[in-house]
Design an enzyme around this catalytic site. Structure first.
Site, PDB file in Angstrom:
ATOM      1  N   HIS A 114       0.824  -1.201   0.000  1.00  0.00           N
ATOM      2  CA  HIS A 114       0.000   0.000   0.000  1.00  0.00           C
ATOM      3  C   HIS A 114       0.862   1.257   0.000  1.00  0.00           C
ATOM      4  O   HIS A 114       1.970   1.255   0.519  1.00  0.00           O
ATOM      5  CB  HIS A 114      -0.900   0.037   1.233  1.00  0.00           C
ATOM      6  CG  HIS A 114      -1.903  -1.076   1.271  1.00  0.00           C
ATOM      7  ND1 HIS A 114      -2.179  -1.778   2.416  1.00  0.00           N
ATOM      8  CD2 HIS A 114      -2.688  -1.603   0.321  1.00  0.00           C
ATOM      9  CE1 HIS A 114      -3.096  -2.674   2.168  1.00  0.00           C
ATOM     10  NE2 HIS A 114      -3.425  -2.592   0.898  1.00  0.00           N
ATOM     11  N   ALA A 136      -2.661   0.458  25.635  1.00  0.00           N
ATOM     12  CA  ALA A 136      -3.946   1.151  25.753  1.00  0.00           C
ATOM     13  C   ALA A 136      -5.054   0.233  26.247  1.00  0.00           C
ATOM     14  O   ALA A 136      -6.113   0.707  26.665  1.00  0.00           O
ATOM     15  CB  ALA A 136      -4.341   1.757  24.411  1.00  0.00           C
ATOM     16  N   VAL A 140      -3.656  -7.851  22.024  1.00  0.00           N
ATOM     17  CA  VAL A 140      -2.752  -7.860  20.880  1.00  0.00           C
ATOM     18  C   VAL A 140      -1.914  -9.132  20.943  1.00  0.00           C
ATOM     19  O   VAL A 140      -1.211  -9.360  21.931  1.00  0.00           O
ATOM     20  CB  VAL A 140      -1.825  -6.617  20.884  1.00  0.00           C
ATOM     21  CG1 VAL A 140      -0.894  -6.636  19.679  1.00  0.00           C
ATOM     22  CG2 VAL A 140      -2.643  -5.329  20.898  1.00  0.00           C
ATOM     23  N   PRO A 141      -1.968  -9.963  19.908  1.00  0.00           N
ATOM     24  CA  PRO A 141      -1.159 -11.180  19.919  1.00  0.00           C
ATOM     25  C   PRO A 141       0.316 -10.857  19.716  1.00  0.00           C
ATOM     26  O   PRO A 141       0.676  -9.737  19.355  1.00  0.00           O
ATOM     27  CB  PRO A 141      -1.712 -11.980  18.739  1.00  0.00           C
ATOM     28  CG  PRO A 141      -2.203 -10.934  17.787  1.00  0.00           C
ATOM     29  CD  PRO A 141      -2.714  -9.808  18.656  1.00  0.00           C
TER      30      PRO A 141
END
Length: 174
Positions: A114, A136, A140-141
């Site tokens: 991208h 936060a 998250v893995p």
């Protein structure tokens, strides 16, 4: 039909990548009651909509009980989500991952597929974003390979506590 997109589940997602949105549909159909809504905002450096536009809609929608965010290396849009969680603006559970962690293994800057998928500062790296999302309060893995398992675990925990009532299985349309 196997992706169950013919009926609404209780999980919504927003992804930078359209191609990976297909993978999210697959993952969510296998490990949750399915997709309530999903959108790919695109990998442009300055997309027309951002994560927060959709995460705020998902937060306000009572039929959505859990959110998934799939970001990527480059840009800083994920940090807006971090701030919204810290401020209590987003309260629903969020499972998140930023792709592009492999970039650190290259001795030079890597432009991924991208236009916006290029870290121009440490803050824009996938590792920094994943750490910020984790700090936060997002789930998250440690790698993309664990993403589906973490989504499943988070979903099943909410089903067990009664926060999520799985969508009823219905016959697909003819």
């Amino acid at each position: 039909v196997s992706s169950k997109l013919f009926r609404r589940g209780s999980v919504a997602y927003v992804s930078r990548s359209g191609g990976l949105a297909n993978e999210l549909n697959n993952i969510l159909s296998r490990v949750t009651d399915g997709v309530n809504e999903g959108i790919a905002i695109g990998g442009d450096r300055f997309p027309c909509t951002d994560f927060m536009d959709h995460m705020l809609r998902y937060e306000a929608d009572p039929s959505i009980q859990m959110m998934v965010l799939l970001g990527e290396v480059g840009g800083t849009l994920e940090y807006d989500v971090c701030e919204a969680i810290k401020a209590g603006t987003i309260t629903k559970p969020v499972v998140a991952w930023c792709t592009g962690t492999v970039a650190k293994f290259f001795p030079y800057d890597v432009q991924f597929g991208h236009a916006g998928a290029l870290a121009q500062a440490t803050l824009e790296t996938a590792d920094a974003k994943n750490a910020a999302l984790r700090a936060a309060g997002c789930l998250v893995p440690s790698s993309f390979e664990e993403f589906a398992t973490l989504i499943s675990d988070a979903y099943q925990a909410r089903v067990a506590e009664g926060t999520i009532s799985p969508a009823e299985e219905v016959e697909p349309p003819p």
